[in-house]
Design a protein around this motif. Structure first.
Motif, PDB file in Angstrom:
ATOM      1  N   SER A   2      -0.891 -11.026  21.434  1.00 37.99           N
ATOM      2  CA  SER A   2      -0.375 -11.063  20.085  1.00 37.99           C
ATOM      3  C   SER A   2       0.799 -12.026  20.035  1.00 37.99           C
ATOM      4  N   GLY A   3       1.075 -12.520  18.869  1.00 34.81           N
ATOM      5  CA  GLY A   3       2.069 -13.576  18.739  1.00 34.81           C
ATOM      6  C   GLY A   3       3.294 -13.116  17.999  1.00 34.81           C
ATOM      7  N   HIS A 180       2.826  -2.094  18.340  1.00 41.12           N
ATOM      8  CA  HIS A 180       3.408  -3.247  19.032  1.00 41.12           C
ATOM      9  C   HIS A 180       4.053  -4.212  18.035  1.00 41.12           C
ATOM     10  N   GLU A 181       3.318  -4.547  16.997  1.00 37.66           N
ATOM     11  CA  GLU A 181       3.842  -5.515  16.022  1.00 37.66           C
ATOM     12  C   GLU A 181       5.070  -4.961  15.299  1.00 37.66           C
ATOM     13  N   HIS A 184       8.092  -5.731  17.147  1.00 34.96           N
ATOM     14  CA  HIS A 184       8.597  -7.076  16.817  1.00 34.96           C
ATOM     15  C   HIS A 184       9.331  -7.062  15.479  1.00 34.96           C
ATOM     16  N   HIS A 190       8.671  -9.249  23.982  1.00 33.33           N
ATOM     17  CA  HIS A 190       7.656  -8.697  24.884  1.00 33.33           C
ATOM     18  C   HIS A 190       8.306  -8.104  26.133  1.00 33.33           C
TER      19      HIS A 190
END
Ligand SMILES: [Zn+2]
Length: 223
Positions: A2-3, A180-181, A184, A190
């Motif tokens: 993922s970015g 996870h996102e 962020h 990460h």
């Protein structure tokens, strides 16, 4: 995979300059000049422990500071059966931290992701061809070390998702991905440390729905 994309704030400019500032090189130069001017006027800041947060140039954790809970909206592109697992991921962080840091604000009808003053989750059917291994991307807009907007895109073109509690072969767990996102969104980078929900990749058919004790202690540095 993922970015995560970090967007420094674009300063507002007098209208006669806007046309020229649309050129990327000029916009970047303008931002750098503004940042330098601010730095010159700002008091010396004591460097902070990273706690796995993205750090500003002044070695401060980039976060929402006291400006929580962060309200997130669902774009109309998001399938309605995704609402429950997204809500569950929000609950995961709130319960882990013992306070409300995230909140779902309902449905929104935006044209596309971008700096528009709202934090929105999108389900995208178009995705860059050269980033087809990216399951999702969170874009964070910030100034100094304060986040003021975040948008989250889920790659609906290259991946399939499941939403129940039973892993499905060849599909990604939507709740684990969103958890996870959302890490962020709140400012975390990460992490490779054992079992972290902030690990860079999420295998298919894999449940990772609970922040680890180190994810929680990192988050508690700010919230
Ligand atoms: Zn990530």
């Amino acid at each position: 995979m993922s970015g995560l994309k970090w967007m420094p704030a674009q300063p507002s400019q007098p209208s006669f300059l806007r046309k020229f500032l649309r050129k990327p090189w000029f916009a970047m130069l303008g931002t750098l000049l503004i940042a330098t001017a601010l730095q010159a006027c700002a008091p010396q800041l004591t460097p902070q422990e990273p706690c796995n947060f993205v750090m500003s140039a002044e070695q401060q954790r980039v976060s929402w500071k006291i400006d929580v809970p962060v309200t997130l909206y669902l774009d109309s592109s998001v399938p309605s059966h995704f609402q429950e697992p997204i809500q569950a991921a929000i609950r995961d962080w709130n319960q882990s931290l013992g306070r409300e840091v995230l909140r779902l604000g309902g449905w929104s009808n935006r044209t596309s992701p971008g700096q528009d003053g709202a934090n929105v989750i999108y389900f995208m059917n178009n995705w860059e061809l050269d980033r087809s291994n990216e399951q999702a991307r969170t874009t964070v807009f910030w100034a100094g070390s304060k986040i003021f907007e975040a948008d989250l895109r889920i790659n609906g073109r290259d991946f399939d998702y499941f939403t129940g509690s039973t892993p499905v072969a060849g599909k990604v767990d939507l709740q684990s991905l969103v958890l996870h996102e959302l890490g962020h969104v709140l400012g975390l980078a990460h992490s490779d440390s054992g079992g972290s929900v902030m690990a860079k990749s999420l295998p298919n058919a894999y449940l990772r729905r609970t922040p680890t004790s180190s994810d929680i202690s990192n988050m508690k540095c700010e919230y």
